[in-house]
Design a protein around this motif. Structure first.
Motif, mmCIF file in Angstrom:
data_model
loop_
_atom_site.group_PDB
_atom_site.id
_atom_site.type_symbol
_atom_site.label_atom_id
_atom_site.label_comp_id
_atom_site.label_asym_id
_atom_site.label_seq_id
_atom_site.Cartn_x
_atom_site.Cartn_y
_atom_site.Cartn_z
ATOM 1 N N THR A 253 0.529 -0.450 -13.133
ATOM 2 C CA THR A 253 0.072 1.057 -13.106
ATOM 3 C C THR A 253 0.624 1.617 -14.239
ATOM 4 O O THR A 253 1.694 1.143 -14.938
ATOM 5 C CB THR A 253 0.291 1.755 -11.799
ATOM 6 O OG1 THR A 253 1.698 2.016 -11.648
ATOM 7 C CG2 THR A 253 0.077 1.102 -10.557
ATOM 8 N N ARG B 209 -4.518 -0.697 -9.218
ATOM 9 C CA ARG B 209 -5.684 0.194 -8.716
ATOM 10 C C ARG B 209 -6.739 0.142 -9.856
ATOM 11 O O ARG B 209 -6.524 -0.093 -10.878
ATOM 12 C CB ARG B 209 -5.016 1.728 -8.781
ATOM 13 C CG ARG B 209 -3.897 1.913 -7.934
ATOM 14 C CD ARG B 209 -3.734 3.316 -7.653
ATOM 15 N NE ARG B 209 -2.395 3.775 -7.135
ATOM 16 C CZ ARG B 209 -1.576 4.418 -7.736
ATOM 17 N NH1 ARG B 209 -1.497 4.432 -8.819
ATOM 18 N NH2 ARG B 209 -0.286 4.602 -7.009
ATOM 19 N N THR C 92 0.794 -1.295 -0.059
ATOM 20 C CA THR C 92 -0.226 -0.033 0.041
ATOM 21 C C THR C 92 0.779 1.248 0.187
ATOM 22 O O THR C 92 0.820 2.367 -0.780
ATOM 23 C CB THR C 92 -0.924 -0.032 1.273
ATOM 24 O OG1 THR C 92 -1.761 -0.989 1.131
ATOM 25 C CG2 THR C 92 -1.916 1.369 1.100
#
Length: 258
Positions: free
Chosen positions: A231, A165, A100
């Motif tokens: 990402t 994400r 995270t």
């Protein structure tokens, strides 16, 4: 045809500094955008071939100065969008924090010490590779194609890898893309580029294509292990690493007169 043209414009507007007509960023206009992502690499490749293969032969430039020109061509064409991902990812990986926190570091606009170190090493490696490749016409031609190949693989990663994400840029592109069509187009383009590289020089072409695939495999492993998926920053990180590794492999391969 209008959808394809809009996807072409969107790809260049997103991934380059080349001026493009305005495009409405709606799903219909970007669903094939990743198919045209490699063509940004075509622009870089053409400029690289002209500078390294033509300017290097007919202009009285010092080799180091020409190597500098070749190093900055991708940055001028893309505006450094992928280098930004390289630096953000370097900071995140070097933090050795839990997942995270790594994802939070990717979104941090500040550059840490490891990002600065990575930038210095990255551009020094490019300078060294280009300085070694000057005079190796086949190596320069293959690397010119490599700018397209890296973007084919990066696009395949965007489409096929899990997303770290659900609200990121990569997730948005993937949701709006025609995934099967885009994936198949990018794979076909990769195969064609690999064949062209091998046609230019069988040994160097194989080395370049295999090195790109190995970096892609490592990228998949790294992204899933440390971030839980890919990402936009990780895609840029991969693209930069893939290209500099290909350049280094070509530079070293050329020294052995393979």
């Amino acid at each position: 045809m209008k959808s394809l043209w809009n996807s072409f414009k969107a790809a260049f507007a997103m991934f380059s500094k080349i001026p493009m007509p305005m495009v409405d960023w709606k799903k219909e206009n970007i669903k094939y955008m990743m198919c045209f992502f490699p063509f940004v690499g075509t622009a870089i490749g053409i400029l690289t071939w002209l500078a390294g293969g033509i300017l290097g032969v007919h202009a009285a430039l010092e080799p180091f100065f020409l190597a500098v020109i070749l190093t900055v061509i991708p940055v001028f064409v893309t505006g450094g969008i992928h280098v930004d991902g390289l630096l953000d990812t370097s900071d995140a990986l070097s933090s050795w924090q839990e997942r995270t926190r790594r994802l939070e570091i990717l979104k941090d606009s500040h550059a840490g010490a490891f990002a600065i170190i990575t930038a210095c090493v990255y551009f020094i490696l490019w300078l060294g590779a280009w300085d070694q490749l000057l005079g190796n016409y086949n190596g320069i031609c293959i690397m010119s194609l490599g700018f397209m190949m890296s973007r084919c693989l990066s696009g395949i990663g965007v489409i096929t890898f899990p997303k770290a994400r659900t609200d990121g840029t990569v997730a948005e592109f993937s949701r709006n893309a025609s995934e099967i069509a885009v994936r198949n187009v990018l794979i076909t383009m990769f195969v064609i580029l690999a064949a062209l590289m091998i046609w230019v020089d069988p040994v160097l072409g194989v080395l370049a294509a295999v090195s790109a695939l190995l970096v892609f495999w490592w990228y998949h492993y790294m992204a899933l292990k440390y971030f839980g998926g890919t990402t936009g920053d990780l895609s840029g990180f991969f693209l930069c690493i893939c290209e500099v590794v290909m350049a280094l492999v070509l530079a070293l391969g050329g020294t052995f007169n393979l």
